[in-house]
Design a protein around this motif. Structure first.
Motif, short mmCIF file in Angstrom:
data_model
loop_
_atom_site.label_atom_id
_atom_site.label_comp_id
_atom_site.label_asym_id
_atom_site.label_seq_id
_atom_site.Cartn_x
_atom_site.Cartn_y
_atom_site.Cartn_z
N ILE A 104 0.84 -1.20 0.00
CA ILE A 104 0.00 0.00 0.00
C ILE A 104 0.88 1.26 0.00
O ILE A 104 0.53 2.27 -0.59
CB ILE A 104 -0.93 -0.02 1.24
CG1 ILE A 104 -1.91 -1.19 1.14
CG2 ILE A 104 -1.67 1.29 1.44
CD1 ILE A 104 -2.67 -1.49 2.44
N PHE A 206 -8.38 -1.14 8.39
CA PHE A 206 -7.75 -2.40 7.96
C PHE A 206 -7.26 -3.08 9.24
O PHE A 206 -6.18 -2.79 9.74
CB PHE A 206 -6.60 -2.07 7.01
CG PHE A 206 -5.97 -3.26 6.32
CD1 PHE A 206 -6.56 -4.52 6.31
CD2 PHE A 206 -4.76 -3.10 5.64
CE1 PHE A 206 -5.97 -5.60 5.65
CE2 PHE A 206 -4.16 -4.16 4.98
CZ PHE A 206 -4.77 -5.41 4.99
N VAL A 289 -9.66 -10.56 -4.94
CA VAL A 289 -8.43 -10.35 -4.18
C VAL A 289 -7.72 -11.68 -3.95
O VAL A 289 -6.51 -11.80 -4.14
CB VAL A 289 -8.75 -9.68 -2.82
CG1 VAL A 289 -7.52 -9.65 -1.93
CG2 VAL A 289 -9.30 -8.28 -3.05
N GLY A 319 -3.42 -2.70 -5.86
CA GLY A 319 -2.53 -3.68 -5.25
C GLY A 319 -3.07 -5.09 -5.26
O GLY A 319 -2.57 -5.97 -5.97
O1 NIG Z 1 -8.77 -4.48 0.50
N1 NIG Z 1 -6.75 -4.78 2.53
C1 NIG Z 1 -6.48 -3.60 2.43
N2 NIG Z 1 -6.65 -2.85 1.37
C2 NIG Z 1 -6.78 -3.35 0.06
C3 NIG Z 1 -5.46 -3.57 -0.57
C4 NIG Z 1 -4.83 -2.32 -0.85
C5 NIG Z 1 -3.51 -2.43 -1.56
O2 NIG Z 1 -2.85 -3.48 -1.59
O3 NIG Z 1 -3.16 -1.38 -2.11
C6 NIG Z 1 -7.61 -4.61 0.09
O4 NIG Z 1 -7.18 -5.67 -0.33
#
Ligand code: NIG
Ligand code: FE
Length: 406
Positions: A104, A206, A289, A319
């Motif tokens: 991130i 998070f 994801v 990401g």
């Molecule tokens: O939901 N988990 C945290 N945030 C995002 C990932 C964000 C990133 O890797 O930039 C998610 O997977």
């Protein structure tokens, strides 16, 4: 000129092969499926839906030609306000590197350096991309600014594109606070929240090893609630943890990811769906994801069998999943999460609406917003049956054609 009251515009979508309404009273099953249907839109809302031979007249007519109409997807989780590119991170993950929350930080650096205009351009492009694939409601989070100024401007950008805007200052401790993570929580729950709350409807955190622990997450969520924001949580993505329990305890609308759940987590989610202390805390699953990070998929079957309310969302972000495709989520949910095609479609529409505590979207019952998608397919099974194939012919939002041609 003296203005007469505007005449309500009405439109009938006729000759629908299968109408998926998510209004059980209109057809069969939870999806309220009706073959040979028509639907009338008036003033941006569904005014009538039922067997086509009984359809009332309307000012204009669209011929669905025997194709399927579904509610627009309600994508309750995205991070589309960002700058930068992490395609190389993706490639190295595919050759064996693990996904880590720290990725991130690269996006944070690029986002801080970007102008508001550049952020808005990217987010607008992604919103259009999602819309063209049938998404009519898209939640958008901040979380790549992580300073008072940058979180606030990310939220302003998000607010230009969606009414479902989420403050995610609690995404990660930024590098300048690495030695003082408590100081960062102070910032998030103090000056940052004061600057950001007016631009958001939701507060998120998070809650994960490497990001925020249970106590810090609770502080961030309850501070947000005191400022009038409603809670949602990122939890149980990379391992078991307190995210689900905390979300249920605080009455969060949703806990998202849920890839690693213990029996107590499943019980807590099921119990919240049974009605206890208010509306359910929805288990929002983000299979794109898990696909893009090679993580374990959540066990949707166990959640559904226990009685939890399940939503599907894209988590579109640079990401962990750079995909805005809800159809892809539906296909993955059926192939990998143990959901039936009907459960997956419900979760991507009505489930998303529950996760955003909305009753005007995610279904096509009378009075709902006329947010709907005409599929180049005779029935909704095709979403999972033809993975990767574009099947969205036309998308309407509030009764207006916003993408494609019918
Ligand atoms: O939901 N988990 C945290 N945030 C995002 C990932 C964000 C990133 O890797 O930039 C998610 O997977
Ligand atoms: Fe996320």
């Amino acid at each position: 000129m003296t203005g007469a009251a505007p005449v309500p515009r009405s439109m009938v979508i006729d000759h629908i092969g299968t109408l998926v309404s998510n209004a059980p009273e209109l057809g069969t099953g939870e999806l309220g499926e009706l073959p040979g249907a028509a639907l009338v839109v008036e003033d941006g809302r569904v005014a009538w839906a039922g067997p086509r031979e009984r359809a009332p007249g309307a000012d204009t007519r669209v011929d669905a030609g025997g194709r399927c109409v579904i509610p627009g997807f309600v994508d309750s989780h995205s991070h589309i306000v960002f700058a930068g590119d992490r395609s190389r991170e993706f490639a190295s993950r595919m050759s064996g590197q693990p996904y880590e929350a720290g990725g991130i930080r690269a996006t944070v650096a690029a986002t801080r350096a970007a102008t508001d205009g550049a952020l808005l351009d990217t987010a607008t492009r992604l919103l259009r991309e999602a819309r063209a694939q049938g998404t009519t409601t898209l939640e958008i989070k901040s979380g790549y600014g992580l300073s008072v100024r940058d979180e606030e401007r990310c939220l302003r950008v998000a607010g230009r594109l969606s009414e479902e805007v989420t403050f995610l200052g609690g995404h990660l401790v930024p590098p300048e606070y690495a030695a003082d993570p408590d100081g960062y929580v102070e910032l998030v729950t103090g000056p940052m929240l004061r600057a950001c709350a007016p631009h958001a409807r939701w507060v998120d955190v998070f809650c994960e090893r490497g990001a925020f622990g249970e106590e810090a997450s609770r502080r961030i969520l309850t501070a947000g609630q005191r400022h009038g924001l409603r809670a949602r949580v990122h939890g149980n993505q990379l391992g078991e943890g307190p995210g689900v329990r905390l979300a249920v305890e605080l009455g969060a609308a949703s806990v998202d990811h849920c890839s690693y759940l213990g029996p107590d987590d499943i019980d807590a989610l099921a119990q919240s769906a049974r009605g206890g202390a208010g509306p359910a805390t929805v288990a929002t699953l983000l299979p794109g994801v898990d696909f893009c990070t090679r993580q374990r998929y959540p066990d949707a079957r166990a959640l559904l069998d226990a009685g939890a309310t399940v939503a599907l969302a894209s988590d579109c972000n640079p990401g962990s999943c750079y995909s805005s495709s809800m159809a892809f989520c539906v296909a993955l949910a059926v192939r990998e999460l143990g959901m039936t095609p009907e459960e997956a479609l419900w979760a991507a529409t009505a489930g998303g609406a529950r996760a955003l505590r909305r009753d005007d979207v995610g279904h096509l019952g009378v009075g709902a917003r006329a947010d709907l998608t005409l599929l180049d397919a005779p029935n909704p099974l095709y979403l999972a049956y033809r993975p990767g194939v574009p099947q969205v012919a036309a998308v309407y939002k509030d009764g207006d054609l916003v993408s494609g041609t019918p």
